[in-house]
Structures are given as structure tokens and as C-alpha cells.
Scaffold this active site. Structure first.
Site, PDB file in Angstrom:
ATOM      1  N   GLY A  98       4.358   1.341  -1.812  1.00  0.00           N
ATOM      2  CA  GLY A  98       4.433   1.566  -3.250  1.00  0.00           C
ATOM      3  C   GLY A  98       3.115   2.024  -3.829  1.00  0.00           C
ATOM      4  O   GLY A  98       2.118   2.193  -3.121  1.00  0.00           O
ATOM      5  N   ASP A  99       3.107   2.212  -5.137  1.00  0.00           N
ATOM      6  CA  ASP A  99       1.960   2.729  -5.887  1.00  0.00           C
ATOM      7  C   ASP A  99       1.580   1.702  -6.939  1.00  0.00           C
ATOM      8  O   ASP A  99       2.390   1.371  -7.812  1.00  0.00           O
ATOM      9  CB  ASP A  99       2.344   4.063  -6.540  1.00  0.00           C
ATOM     10  N   PHE A 100       0.352   1.179  -6.880  1.00  0.00           N
ATOM     11  CA  PHE A 100      -0.011   0.109  -7.816  1.00  0.00           C
ATOM     12  C   PHE A 100      -0.093   0.558  -9.265  1.00  0.00           C
ATOM     13  O   PHE A 100      -0.136  -0.270 -10.171  1.00  0.00           O
ATOM     14  CB  PHE A 100      -1.287  -0.620  -7.394  1.00  0.00           C
TER      15      PHE A 100
ATOM     16  N   ASP B 192       0.857  -1.191   0.000  1.00  0.00           N
ATOM     17  CA  ASP B 192       0.000   0.000   0.000  1.00  0.00           C
ATOM     18  C   ASP B 192       0.889   1.235   0.000  1.00  0.00           C
ATOM     19  O   ASP B 192       2.119   1.143   0.045  1.00  0.00           O
ATOM     20  CB  ASP B 192      -0.935   0.004   1.211  1.00  0.00           C
TER      21      ASP B 192
ATOM     22  N   HIS C  18     -13.275  -0.840  -7.828  1.00  0.00           N
ATOM     23  CA  HIS C  18     -14.492  -0.023  -7.924  1.00  0.00           C
ATOM     24  C   HIS C  18     -14.216   1.459  -7.688  1.00  0.00           C
ATOM     25  O   HIS C  18     -15.081   2.294  -7.943  1.00  0.00           O
ATOM     26  CB  HIS C  18     -15.586  -0.546  -6.983  1.00  0.00           C
TER      27      HIS C  18
END
Length: 336
Positions: free
Chosen positions: A225-227, A199, A245
Site C-alpha cells: 500500500g501507499d502511506f 510498504d 525525514h
């Protein structure tokens, strides 16, 4: 069959009842009444309220069977069994889940839904920015939202552990896993599995503390981190719980493609979301979709067919949907 006007006026009344419910949760009325009845003046003093105004709210709450007039006096109230669910100290308390709906930003978002629909852009985002930036900048709102998500996940995580068979010694990567409540539930039910909680950096320290408190620090790595940039590689199972969503189709596919690139050859992705029916029948997901429309630019609940299409664009195939209860489904995808 009720007259159509009765149904509409019922919906109007629901707004007033929600306002009374929010007041009960915010003022902690259930906690104050937990050990017996109190007269209105005493209750108002304890919760810092204006007694005549509180009396009017109590009258509405009594009509909702959350409190009841006490036998001890005409101006005293007691807590009902239904109202006890708003106590802070009971298992599965719904107090925080109710309070988060009264957060200034959430209340504004739903009240501004007509403006959002006219413009095609979230009025919430226009005023507050992206939800997760707003929460990062407002610690009190973030804590309430985290507690709400954890409470909402309880029945779903129980269904996940009972109804889905995980590989016995797999590594599961919980993408945007928050404080790790779902990951912790899976690891407890599958003692040979290991986990990676992934996350944003400002979330991971809270996740690390929560997983350590659950006794899972030795089985779970926490990675910031950044997805949109990428996700940890080599996992056997990638969980996306209440993630897709929040994003439009283009961004959802970007996330799924990053997962597809990172997963092991025989890996799988698990998308945990509310799955809309393909018809016009009433469904919890349609209520939730109004919140998604109000709060996010592009966020939406989706049907099974729509999730299959997203997976297909990421070189994944929908292999099954497992019903988890509370309107949620676990959508499994495997590499093509």
C-alpha cells in the site's frame, strides 16, 4: 587550535580519501587481500584494474591504514585490521554502505549541492526523479541501498530492542518497513508480539521472503500500500523508521495523520530518526542533513522541537525521546 585554513584543507582532502575508499569497496580489494598479501600487478589482474593507477590508490589507502606494504616485497600490499571491515564476508561489513555512496546518482547529488541550494530544488530529483522511483527502476542500485539500510540499522535496532519497552502482546505496524529488518529484530526480542509490514507493492515480496527466512512468517503479515492513502488499521504500535525525514513538513503531517486515524485508542507512534541538537554543535545529523538536502525536495533531519510540532499537527503528543546510539532517537507519540 588548528588554523581555520587547515580545517578547510582537511575537508578538501576528505573528498580524495573518500574517492580512494570508494575504489577499494567497488573493486573488492579487501576480499582479494583477505587471505594474504598480493603484489600490485596480481591484485590488478584479479580485480580488473589498471596496475599503475591501482598502485596510486593503494598508496593513499596505506596512508589511511586500510592496507599496508607487505614484508614480502616492495610492490605488495596486505590488508590491515581496519581495512578488513570492507570484506564482504565479515559480520557488520561496511563494503556495501561505502559502495552506495559511489552510486552515480548519490555522487551526482552531493556534487550538485550548490545548484540545489541556488534553486531550492534537488538537482538529483531534476535528473533522476524521486529516490524511490529511481531505485525501483535500477535493481542494482536498489539492492545496494537495501543492504546499506540494513547495515545502518544494525546498531540502532540493537538499541531499540534493549532500551524501549514494547507492550507484551501488541501488534506493531512497520510503516514503509522495507525488507523488515527492524520489525524482525523487535519480534525476536518480544515473542508475544505480532507484526504487519506495510510498504509499496514492489517492496513487499522481498520483505515476505526475508521475514519467512527469519522464521517469522507466522507472526507477521505483509501488506502492500501507499502511506499517503492510508495505513493498516487497529495496530497498537506504529513504527516510522527513517521515513519522515524524506518528506517536507506538509507530507510528514499527512503520513502522521493517517497513522493517527488508523491506530488503536491507546496506541502509540514511534518515529525512529536522527534527532538534531538545538544548538550549533557538531552532530552526525547535520552531515546526514546535507544528503537529505541533496537527494530530496523537502527532505530534512529535524530537532526534538520540530518533531513535537509535527506530532501536534496530527493530534499526537510527544511523550518521550529514547536515545538509541549512532545519533538516532526514538520519538514516542500518543493520541491527545
Amino acid at each position: 587550535m588548528p588554523h581555520s585554513a587547515d580545517l578547510l584543507w582537511g575537508a578538501v582532502g576528505d573528498i580524495s580519501r573518500l574517492a580512494a575508499l570508494l575504489t577499494m569497496a567497488e573493486l573488492g580489494l579487501a576480499d582479494h587481500l583477505a587471505h594474504g598479501p598480493l603484489d600490485t600487478a596480481d591484485l590488478a589482474t584479479r580485480c580488473g584494474a589498471h596496475a599503475p593507477s591501482l598502485r596510486r590508490v593503494l598508496r593513499e589507502l596505506a596512508a589511511m591504514d586500510l592496507v599496508r606494504p607487505a614484508a614480502t616485497g616492495a610492490d605488495a600490499y596486505d590488508l590491515t585490521k581496519r581495512g578488513a571491515a570492507l570484506r564482504s564476508d565479515v559480520p557488520d561489513s561496511v563494503r556495501t554502505s561505502i559502495r552506495v555512496l559511489g552510486d552515480e546518482g548519490f555522487w551526482y547529488a552531493l556534487g550538485s549541492l550548490p545548484a540545489t541550494v541556488r534553486a531550492g530544488r534537488s538537482a538529483f530529483v531534476e535528473r533522476y526523479g524521486h529516490l524511490y522511483d529511481h531505485l525501483a527502476n535500477n535493481p542494482a542500485s536498489r539492492r545496494m541501498f537495501d543492504d546499506y539500510m540494513a547495515a545502518r540499522a544494525i546498531p540502532i535496532t540493537e538499541g531499540l530492542a534493549e532500551r524501549y519497552r514494547f507492550p507484551e502482546s501488541a501488534t506493531m505496524v512497520d510503516v514503509a518497513g522495507g525488507k523488515g529488518h527492524i520489525l524482525a529484530s523487535v519480534l525476536r526480542a518480544n515473542p508475544r508480539m505480532r507484526g504487519i509490514l506495510f510498504d509499496l507493492a514492489h517492496v513487499t515480496e522481498r520483505a515476505r521472503q526475508a521475514l519467512a527466512a527469519a522464521g517469522l512468517a507466522d507472526r507477521c503479515e505483509v501488506v502492500p500500500g501507499d502511506f499517503f492513502a492510508g495505513v493498516p488499521a487497529g495496530g497498537d504500535v506504529y513504527l516510522l523508521a527513517n521515513v519522515l525525514h524524506n518528506w517536507d513538513d506538509g507530507d510528514a503531517v499527512r503520513i502522521l495523520r493517517n497513522v493517527r486515524r488508523a491506530m488503536a485508542p491507546e496506541g502509540r507512534v514511534l518515529v525512529l530518526e536522527v534527532v538534531l541538537p538545538d544548538n550549533e554543535e557538531p552532530h552526525l545529523g547535520k552531515d546526514l542533513d546535507m544528503r537529505m538536502l541533496a537527494i530530496f525536495n523537502g527532505g530534512t533531519e529535524r530537532s526534538r522541537g520540530e518533531y513535537a510540532a509535527l506530532l501536534g499537527q496530527a493530534d499526537l503528543t510527544l511523550t518521550q525521546v529514547v536515545e538509541l546510539g549512532s545519533g538516532a532517537g526514538l520519538i514516542e507519540g500518543s493520541p491527545r
